[in-house]
Design a protein around this motif. Structure first.
Motif, mmCIF file in Angstrom:
data_model
loop_
_atom_site.group_PDB
_atom_site.id
_atom_site.type_symbol
_atom_site.label_atom_id
_atom_site.label_comp_id
_atom_site.label_asym_id
_atom_site.label_seq_id
_atom_site.Cartn_x
_atom_site.Cartn_y
_atom_site.Cartn_z
ATOM 1 N N ALA A 260 -5.258 7.781 11.732
ATOM 2 C CA ALA A 260 -4.247 7.800 11.118
ATOM 3 C C ALA A 260 -3.666 6.435 10.473
ATOM 4 O O ALA A 260 -3.147 6.375 9.591
ATOM 5 N N LEU A 261 -4.216 5.203 11.015
ATOM 6 C CA LEU A 261 -3.838 3.935 10.649
ATOM 7 C C LEU A 261 -4.181 3.388 9.322
ATOM 8 O O LEU A 261 -3.643 3.292 8.509
ATOM 9 N N PRO A 262 -5.353 3.944 8.744
ATOM 10 C CA PRO A 262 -5.933 3.505 7.556
ATOM 11 C C PRO A 262 -5.074 4.247 6.466
ATOM 12 O O PRO A 262 -4.900 3.629 5.331
ATOM 13 N N LEU A 263 -4.758 5.392 6.824
ATOM 14 C CA LEU A 263 -3.802 6.289 6.001
ATOM 15 C C LEU A 263 -2.368 5.577 5.763
ATOM 16 O O LEU A 263 -1.986 5.385 4.736
ATOM 17 N N PHE A 264 -1.974 5.081 6.593
ATOM 18 C CA PHE A 264 -0.559 4.623 6.655
ATOM 19 C C PHE A 264 -0.748 3.005 6.227
ATOM 20 O O PHE A 264 0.166 2.740 5.338
ATOM 21 N N LEU A 265 -1.843 2.435 6.062
ATOM 22 C CA LEU A 265 -1.889 0.837 5.690
ATOM 23 C C LEU A 265 -2.079 1.379 4.076
ATOM 24 O O LEU A 265 -1.294 0.777 3.227
ATOM 25 N N ASN A 266 -2.715 2.212 3.690
ATOM 26 C CA ASN A 266 -2.715 2.719 2.163
ATOM 27 C C ASN A 266 -1.503 3.244 1.654
ATOM 28 O O ASN A 266 -1.233 2.921 0.379
ATOM 29 N N LEU A 267 -0.652 3.877 2.315
ATOM 30 C CA LEU A 267 0.656 4.482 2.114
ATOM 31 C C LEU A 267 1.684 3.526 2.031
ATOM 32 O O LEU A 267 2.720 3.747 1.723
ATOM 33 N N LYS A 268 1.425 2.154 2.708
ATOM 34 C CA LYS A 268 2.331 1.185 2.784
ATOM 35 C C LYS A 268 3.538 1.505 3.598
ATOM 36 O O LYS A 268 4.522 1.182 3.450
ATOM 37 N N GLN A 269 3.175 2.361 4.778
ATOM 38 C CA GLN A 269 4.309 2.770 5.533
ATOM 39 C C GLN A 269 4.215 1.826 6.684
ATOM 40 O O GLN A 269 3.513 2.040 7.949
ATOM 41 N N ASP A 270 5.078 0.761 6.605
ATOM 42 C CA ASP A 270 5.195 -0.269 7.565
ATOM 43 C C ASP A 270 5.677 0.238 9.053
ATOM 44 O O ASP A 270 5.026 -0.486 10.185
#
Length: 329
Positions: A260-270
């Protein structure tokens, strides 16, 4: 002869501008907007939504303008730009009122309620939510269930930010999920139910029902894969990770958090990144890996500090915006 040349130039420019405006059909604009809901590149999603809004405005396509604005509002909420979200939601509400579209009026007030709550303005959030509920009574069929699903989701979200007990939050999340399941349009039902299944899974975790939590988290993930929405896929993975963490199945939790973490990093979901860092720190501490635990603790604290500074600026900006809005009235 010279005047004739200028006339030809003028006519060619008019024809070219007409071709440029009509190069996109309403169906094509709708496709552009739909794609913004599933793009992992946030900047590209905002750019495409803005372009879709411009094209819709040029051809007088009100429905396109509303959908494009709603996309931009949600992107700003997801990325923590709540002051901007409120400004765009006000613009959406204005256009939806002009178009006599109650569904997007409900969405406008609902998103404003969420943005206000994230900033700590609960009086404004409650008032906006009440208006959304009142407007939803004008709807029927799928639109009504869609609106009520959104209303109850916002209600649960606001209660969580207010610090209400998990049983209250679960009640509204369940109402939202059941409303979403009544939508007959297959694609719409899948997309909105995927989001709400994640929320419901989290609520079941909070009240100590791990089996239900894992069931709905897995459901959220499977539905999000069908909808091909990176944002919902990331949340689905995080929901499964949280469910495993809560029953101390650390290896499984780490597996899904690391997906999940790389997806949130890409989505800029801080905010979601911060939550994952905190959970990773806790897991590694339980595993006796103190060095790795401290590494994620520091990452969580650094991100929390940056977000706190940003929130302070947003809150001050919202005070000014509310003051200006009241003066205009």
């Amino acid at each position: 002869m010279q005047n004739f040349k200028w006339l030809l130039i003028l006519l060619s420019q008019l024809v070219f501008s007409q071709i440029k405006t009509q190069a996109y059909s309403k169906k094509q604009i709708d496709s552009i907007i739909s794609a913004t809901y599933s793009k992992s590149n946030i900047k590209k999603a905002v750019k495409d939504a803005s372009e879709a809004y411009r094209l819709s405005d040029e051809m007088g396509y009100g429905y396109g303008k509303m959908r494009a604005l709603y996309s931009v509002v949600n992107i700003n909420i997801y990325t923590g730009n709540n002051k901007k979200a409120i400004e765009y939601a006000n613009q959406l509400e204005k256009i939806a009122s002009e178009e006599n579209n109650y569904l997007f009026q409900v969405f406008a007030w609902g998103t404003k309620a969420s943005a206000y709550a994230y900033l700590g303005f609960f009086k404004e959030a409650d008032s906006s939510l009440k208006t959304a509920e009142s407007l939803s009574k004008n709807l029927k069929g799928d639109d009504f269930y869609y609106a009520m699903g959104d209303f109850y989701k916002r209600h649960a979200e606001i209660e969580e930010m207010r610090g209400s007990g998990p049983e209250i939050i679960l009640k509204y999340d369940l109402k939202s999920f059941l409303s979403c399941e009544k939508i007959k349009n297959v694609y719409r039902r899948i997309t909105v139910t995927a989001t709400q299944a994640y929320n419901l899974g989290s609520s079941y975790s909070a009240v100590g029902k791990p089996d239900s939590a894992l069931y709905y988290s897995r459901k959220a993930y499977s539905l999000s894969l069908k909808a091909k929405n990176p944002n919902d896929i990331a949340f689905g993975l995080m929901g499964i990770a949280e469910a495993f963490k809560n029953v101390n199945k650390n290896d499984s939790a780490l597996y899904y958090y690391n997906k999940a973490l790389p997806l949130f990093l890409n989505l800029k979901q801080d905010y979601q990144q911060q939550y994952i860092y905190e959970d990773l720190s806790s897991i590694y501490e339980n595993l006796g890996e103190s060095k790795t635990s401290l590494y994620y603790t520091k990452k969580a604290k650094d991100l929390a500090y940056a977000l706190s500074k940003k929130e302070k600026g947003d809150i001050n900006g919202t005070y000014e915006y509310l003051l200006e809005d009241n003066n205009r009235k």
